[in-house]
Design a protein around this motif. Structure first.
Motif, mmCIF file in Angstrom:
data_model
loop_
_atom_site.group_PDB
_atom_site.id
_atom_site.type_symbol
_atom_site.label_atom_id
_atom_site.label_comp_id
_atom_site.label_asym_id
_atom_site.label_seq_id
_atom_site.Cartn_x
_atom_site.Cartn_y
_atom_site.Cartn_z
ATOM 1 N N LYS A 109 -0.378 -9.150 -1.090
ATOM 2 C CA LYS A 109 0.425 -9.002 -2.202
ATOM 3 C C LYS A 109 1.631 -10.149 -0.936
ATOM 4 C CE LYS A 109 1.427 -4.745 -2.900
ATOM 5 N NZ LYS A 109 1.317 -4.930 -4.504
ATOM 6 N N LEU A 112 4.458 -9.522 1.478
ATOM 7 C CA LEU A 112 4.475 -8.959 2.698
ATOM 8 C C LEU A 112 3.861 -10.056 3.851
ATOM 9 C CD1 LEU A 112 2.953 -5.512 1.762
ATOM 10 C CD2 LEU A 112 5.671 -5.944 2.203
ATOM 11 N N ASP A 113 4.367 -9.850 4.450
ATOM 12 C CA ASP A 113 3.836 -10.806 5.564
ATOM 13 C C ASP A 113 2.403 -10.440 6.589
ATOM 14 O OD1 ASP A 113 3.454 -9.295 7.893
ATOM 15 O OD2 ASP A 113 5.690 -9.338 8.816
ATOM 16 N N LEU A 115 0.437 -8.791 8.751
ATOM 17 C CA LEU A 115 0.442 -7.608 9.734
ATOM 18 C C LEU A 115 0.512 -6.601 8.537
ATOM 19 C CD1 LEU A 115 -0.642 -6.645 12.048
ATOM 20 C CD2 LEU A 115 1.151 -6.686 12.742
ATOM 21 N N GLU A 116 1.850 -7.089 7.530
ATOM 22 C CA GLU A 116 2.054 -5.740 6.892
ATOM 23 C C GLU A 116 1.566 -5.822 5.053
ATOM 24 O OE1 GLU A 116 6.843 -6.155 6.789
ATOM 25 O OE2 GLU A 116 5.440 -7.615 5.115
ATOM 26 N N ASN A 117 0.779 -6.896 4.907
ATOM 27 C CA ASN A 117 -0.488 -6.716 4.163
ATOM 28 C C ASN A 117 -1.343 -5.677 4.436
ATOM 29 O OD1 ASN A 117 -1.148 -8.640 1.291
ATOM 30 N ND2 ASN A 117 0.293 -9.584 2.411
ATOM 31 N N ASP A 119 -1.690 -3.445 6.467
ATOM 32 C CA ASP A 119 -1.452 -2.370 7.521
ATOM 33 C C ASP A 119 -1.274 -1.774 5.856
ATOM 34 O OD1 ASP A 119 -1.301 -2.236 10.251
ATOM 35 O OD2 ASP A 119 1.361 -2.938 9.714
ATOM 36 N N PHE A 120 -1.074 -2.120 5.203
ATOM 37 C CA PHE A 120 -0.776 -1.488 3.520
ATOM 38 C C PHE A 120 -2.743 -1.077 2.954
ATOM 39 C CE2 PHE A 120 -1.110 -3.140 -0.830
ATOM 40 C CZ PHE A 120 0.187 -1.014 -0.959
ATOM 41 N N GLU A 146 1.488 -12.783 12.224
ATOM 42 C CA GLU A 146 1.853 -11.904 11.775
ATOM 43 C C GLU A 146 2.919 -11.743 11.004
ATOM 44 O OE1 GLU A 146 -0.831 -12.799 15.757
ATOM 45 O OE2 GLU A 146 0.833 -12.975 14.392
ATOM 46 N N ASP A 147 3.469 -12.693 11.121
ATOM 47 C CA ASP A 147 4.764 -12.703 10.913
ATOM 48 C C ASP A 147 5.171 -12.812 9.675
ATOM 49 O OD1 ASP A 147 5.659 -10.650 12.719
ATOM 50 O OD2 ASP A 147 6.443 -11.748 14.089
#
Length: 231
Positions: A109, A112-113, A115-117, A119-120, A146-147
């Protein structure tokens, strides 16, 4: 646990119940064939890959390598043949539990950063035991990113982020479509180390390649596809 009668094939959502003394292939295909616009792309094919083993799928452009992996992943429907996972029919639920697919597109995505990718995707597919997204980023060489938004990453960095997602997946069967593309020599060695570690843990991998890169240094079978159509 509900068990099927001896004369029945297990339902798709049953857990694998093979005894520890039986070892069906992690993936097996029999008479597998696919056509596009009535033109054969591949098949019929018969092959298998065991736990702890890699199957190297070679062939030029248009040989059907990508199509084969998409059929195995359930993204395309075969014209003929059967696919079993762990000795049972490969229906949607079993595929979702057993298969991690790395295709040509990064499947990230963009807004999204990194790390967010991860986690998702872990929320969707689960997570390998004793592994966390931050560590996976470090393993693939993305510590410090990560960000960073996925759309701000280079093609090679996006491939590394996709590899981190693959490493976090609990699925035992990896389908890797040209995993060395967009990677430098260090990245190629990273892919080989990841495949080797996955196989040592009892997983298996199907790896497509044009033949320009060396096969991973693991127990390997070979499947060569031929043709001149776009895959």
């Amino acid at each position: 646990m509900r068990r099927s009668a001896p004369t029945q094939r297990p339902a798709d959502d049953d857990l694998m119940t093979d005894s520890p003394h039986s070892h069906p292939p992690l993936l097996a295909a029999r008479g597998l064939a696919f056509s596009r616009n009535d033109e054969p792309v591949f098949g019929p094919l018969d092959f298998a890959v065991d736990a702890g083993e890699a199957l190297l799928v070679q062939g030029g452009n248009g040989a059907g390598k990508t199509t084969l992996l998409r059929v195995l992943a359930g993204l395309l429907r075969a014209d003929a043949g059967e696919i079993d996972i762990g000795g049972h029919p490969a229906g949607p639920t079993r595929r979702s539990r057993a298969i991690a697919y790395l295709g040509h597109l990064p499947a990230l995505k963009a807004d999204l950063d990194a790390l967010e990718n991860l986690d998702f995707l872990c929320g969707l597919h689960g997570r390998r035991a004793r592994q966390i997204p931050g560590n996976a980023l470090a393993i693939v060489g993305l510590a410090g990113y990560e960000d960073t938004l996925a759309r701000q990453l280079s093609a090679g960095q996006k491939k590394r982020l996709s590899l981190a997602r693959l490493w976090l997946s609990p699925a035992p069967l990896w389908l890797l479509d040209e995993p060395y593309a967009n990677l430098d020599l260090e990245g190629i060695n990273l892919v080989n180390r990841m495949i080797s570690a996955h196989l040592r843990e009892g997983g298996a991998a199907l790896v497509t390649t044009h033949g320009a890169y060396a096969a991973p240094p693991v127990q390997t079978r070979m499947l060569v596809l031929g043709g001149d159509r776009d895959a």
